[in-house]
Design a protein around this motif. Structure first.
Motif, PDB file in Angstrom:
ATOM      1  N   ARG A 161      13.293   0.767   7.625  1.00 38.93           N
ATOM      2  CA  ARG A 161      13.376   0.689   9.186  1.00 38.93           C
ATOM      3  C   ARG A 161      12.566   1.916   9.638  1.00 38.93           C
ATOM      4  NH1 ARG A 161      17.985  -1.544  10.841  1.00 38.93           N
ATOM      5  NH2 ARG A 161      18.047  -0.157  12.642  1.00 38.93           N
ATOM      6  N   ALA A 167      15.659 -12.814  18.049  1.00 38.73           N
ATOM      7  CA  ALA A 167      16.308 -11.999  18.916  1.00 38.73           C
ATOM      8  C   ALA A 167      17.632 -12.579  19.014  1.00 38.73           C
ATOM      9  CB  ALA A 167      15.230 -11.361  20.017  1.00 38.73           C
ATOM     10  N   ARG A 221      14.215  -4.874  18.359  1.00 38.32           N
ATOM     11  CA  ARG A 221      13.788  -5.327  19.762  1.00 38.32           C
ATOM     12  C   ARG A 221      13.612  -4.404  20.805  1.00 38.32           C
ATOM     13  NH1 ARG A 221      18.018  -6.573  23.266  1.00 38.32           N
ATOM     14  NH2 ARG A 221      20.052  -6.164  22.442  1.00 38.32           N
ATOM     15  N   LYS A 222      14.377  -3.216  20.622  1.00 40.06           N
ATOM     16  CA  LYS A 222      14.404  -2.179  21.430  1.00 40.06           C
ATOM     17  C   LYS A 222      13.344  -1.004  21.066  1.00 40.06           C
ATOM     18  CE  LYS A 222      19.173  -2.746  21.935  1.00 40.06           C
ATOM     19  NZ  LYS A 222      20.650  -1.899  21.950  1.00 40.06           N
ATOM     20  N   ASP A 252      13.014   3.216  13.170  1.00 42.26           N
ATOM     21  CA  ASP A 252      14.178   4.152  13.838  1.00 42.26           C
ATOM     22  C   ASP A 252      14.079   5.477  13.100  1.00 42.26           C
ATOM     23  OD1 ASP A 252      16.520   5.012  14.640  1.00 42.26           O
ATOM     24  OD2 ASP A 252      17.613   3.376  13.587  1.00 42.26           O
ATOM     25  N   GLU A 305      17.869  -1.449  16.999  1.00 45.89           N
ATOM     26  CA  GLU A 305      17.586  -2.902  16.898  1.00 45.89           C
ATOM     27  C   GLU A 305      16.059  -3.161  17.050  1.00 45.89           C
ATOM     28  OE1 GLU A 305      19.860  -6.062  18.921  1.00 45.89           O
ATOM     29  OE2 GLU A 305      21.116  -4.143  19.391  1.00 45.89           O
TER      30      GLU A 305
END
Length: 484
Positions: A140, A474, A300-301, A143, A298
C-alpha cells in the motif's frame, strides 16, 4: 486524556512572572491582564460570538478565496504545528498554568512527528530491512504504514486526522527515503547515511519554513526585520530550551482555521471515471464521504498535489480562504471523534482564551507599539458585548486585523509579528538548525540555490498525477458533496 485537550492538568491561576522551563508552554507578554474575567456572562458572549449562526459563521456563502496562498499551505501549516506543539492535557473548563503544561513535542523544526526518537528507540517507524529508511507498506505505497487495526504508525497521531495532512506526512516520508537513495549514490557510508539524510531533510524543511511558508503569511519585510535581530517580543530568556508562547499556540497560529475550505478536490479521477472530492468533515447526523482519515486509504482517493501547490504551470491549484473572522461551515459542527461540547471550533478557540488568561488584542498591539483596530472595525462584536469590542480575544482580533489591514491575504502586524518571531526564534535557538550551524547554507536538492514545497514533492516522487484504479474497478460514486 484525548489528543484535543478534553482534560486538565492543574487547576491554578496562570502565573505571569516566571521564566519558562524546558519543554513547557509560556507567555510572550507576561505582565498583562487577561482580556476578560471568567464569568458566565463572558462565556455566554464568547459562545454567541463563535456559535453556529454567529458573526464567525458565513452560512451558505463561502468565504472568498485568498489569491496569494494556495490551499496546500493550510495543511503544511497544520503539519508544522504538529511538529512544534502537542498538548493533550489542557481544558476548556479550568484555568491552565502554561508553565505546568508539558509540550509533548520538542519546540524545534526537527520533524520528530515523523522521525520519533529515531530507528533505535522507535523501530516501528522504520523499515526493518533497511533501517535508514522510514517504513512504507510495499502493498500500500499510496498510504501511511498501518497496523492490522488500521492505526497509522506515526510519531504524532494527529497527522492521520484528515486525508490531506496524512498524504503530506507520507510525502515527507518519501522525501526522506529519496534523500537516502541520493546519498547512497554519492557514496555516503551505511553508518552515516541515516544521520546525513535526516540532516538534509530537516534543513530543506527549515528552508521552506523560512523562505516560502513564512513570507507568504507575514510578508518578506517582516521576516527580514526579525532576522536582523531588531527589537523582539518573544523573549530569549528561558531555561535550557525555548518555550512555546500561548499567545502563539492558542491565538496567533490558529489563523489557519479561517483558511480551511469547506471541501477540496483531491484528484481528477481515473480515465473515464469521476473526480474525487469531498467535504473536510461531515457533521454528526449527516451522511456522505468526507476527508477524514484514520483507516486504510482507498487508492481512488490518493491526492494530486498539483491541486494544492504550484507544481505544474498548466494546473491552477485550489486556493486557501481569506484570513478573516469567518470559518467554513463544517468547522462549526466538528465530528464527535474530533471534538464536542462545544462542537464549534470557533467557540472552542474563544473559550480557551479564558482558561489560559490571554491578553486582549488591543493590549498586545499597544505593547508592540501598533495602533489598535478602530472601534468601527469591531462594531459587530460590540453588538454582542461592548466589553469584548474594547478588549477583544486575541485570536479573533488577529483574524480581524488580517482582514482590515492585509485584505485577508496575510496576517496583520500583530499576528504576523507573533508568528514570525516565534518561528525565527525557534530556528535561531536550535543548535542543530541550519541557521545556527551554517547560516549561509543554501539547499543542495533544488535548483539555483532555492527550494520550495514543489521541489520537495518532485524529489519525493509524488508531484505527478497519481495512477488511480480504472473506473470499472472503482466503487460506485458517492453522493456528491459541494467542494468549496
Amino acid at each position: 486524556m484525548t489528543r484535543h485537550g478534553q482534560l486538565y492538568l492543574r487547576d491554578t491561576a496562570p502565573p505571569r512572572f516566571r521564566i519558562p522551563a524546558r519543554g513547557r508552554f509560556g507567555r510572550m507578554f507576561r505582565f498583562t491582564r487577561p482580556f476578560a474575567q471568567d464569568t458566565p456572562a463572558v462565556r455566554a458572549a464568547l459562545s454567541q460570538l463563535g456559535a453556529v449562526g454567529g458573526i464567525m459563521d458565513p452560512g451558505v456563502a463561502n468565504n472568498p478565496s485568498n489569491p496569494a496562498i494556495p490551499a496546500g499551505f493550510t495543511f503544511l501549516g497544520q503539519f508544522i504545528d504538529h511538529d512544534l506543539t502537542f498538548d493533550p492535557t489542557s481544558s476548556l473548563e479550568r484555568q491552565s498554568d502554561p508553565n505546568a503544561i508539558e509540550n509533548f513535542r520538542t519546540p524545534a523544526f526537527e520533524l520528530d512527528s515523523m522521525y520519533g526518537a529515531g530507528p533505535g528507540a522507535n523501530p516501528l517507524l522504520y523499515d526493518k530491512n533497511d533501517p535508514a529508511k522510514l517504513l512504507i507498506d510495499s502493498d500500500r505505497p499510496h498510504d501511511l504504514p498501518r497496523n492490522s487495526q488500521e492505526r497509522a504508525l506515526l510519531g504524532d497521531p494527529r497527522n492521520d486526522e484528515n486525508l490531506i495532512v496524512s498524504q503530506l506526512h507520507l510525502a515527507f516520508i518519501k522525501f526522506h527515503n529519496a534523500v537516502v537513495d541520493e546519498l547512497r549514490k554519492q557514496g555516503v557510508s551505511a553508518s552515516k547515511v541515516f544521520d546525513e539524510a535526516q540532516k538534509l531533510v530537516r534543513w530543506h524543511y527549515q528552508w521552506i519554513v523560512l523562505h516560502e511558508f513564512l513570507p507568504l503569511l507575514v510578508g518578506q519585510s517582516v521576516v527580514d526585520t526579525i532576522l536582523k535581530r531588531g527589537r523582539r517580543f518573544y523573549s530569549t530568556f528561558w531555561r535550557r530550551e525555548p518555550y512555546i508562547p500561548v499567545e502563539f499556540s492558542v491565538a496567533a497560529y490558529r489563523f489557519g482555521h479561517s483558511q480551511v475550505r469547506g471541501g477540496y478536490a483531491i484528484n481528477d479521477g481515473p480515465p473515464g471515471g469521476r473526480p474525487f472530492g469531498a467535504a473536510i468533515f461531515v457533521a454528526p447526523g449527516q451522511t456522505g464521504e468526507d476527508l477524514s482519515s484514520g483507516r486504510f486509504l482507498e487508492a481512488r482517493k490518493v491526492i494530486d498535489w498539483r491541486k494544492f501547490f504550484n507544481i505544474d504551470a498548466g494546473v491552477e491549484p485550489q486556493l486557501s480562504q481569506r484570513i478573516d473572522t469567518t470559518l467554513s461551515g463544517p468547522l462549526f459542527q466538528l465530528p464527535i471523534p474530533v471534538a464536542s461540547n462545544p462542537a464549534s471550533l470557533a467557540e472552542r478557540n474563544l473559550l480557551r482564551h479564558l482558561t489560559f488568561g490571554l491578553p486582549s488584542g488591543q493590549t498586545v498591539a499597544r505593547r508592540m507599539g501598533i495602533a489598535p483596530l478602530a472601534a468601527a472595525d469591531l462594531a459587530d462584536v460590540a453588538a454582542i458585548d461592548a466589553g469584548l469590542a474594547r478588549s477583544t480575544p486575541l485570536w479573533f482580533y488577529i483574524l480581524r486585523e488580517a482582514d482590515k489591514r492585509a485584505d485577508g491575504q496575510s496576517l496583520g502586524p500583530v499576528g504576523g509579528r507573533i508568528v514570525a518571531e516565534v518561528f525565527i526564534g525557534l530556528l535561531q535557538s536550535d543548535e542543530l538548525s541550519y541557521l545556527c550551524q551554517e547560516p549561509s547554507w543554501t539547499p543542495t536538492l533544488g535548483e539555483g540555490g532555492g527550494f520550495k514545497m514543489a521541489d520537495l514533492l518532485k524529489f519525493a516522487g509524488v508531484a505527478q498525477p497519481p495512477v488511480l484504479p480504472p473506473a470499472a474497478e472503482a466503487p460506485a460514486p458517492p453522493v456528491e458533496v459541494a467542494v468549496g
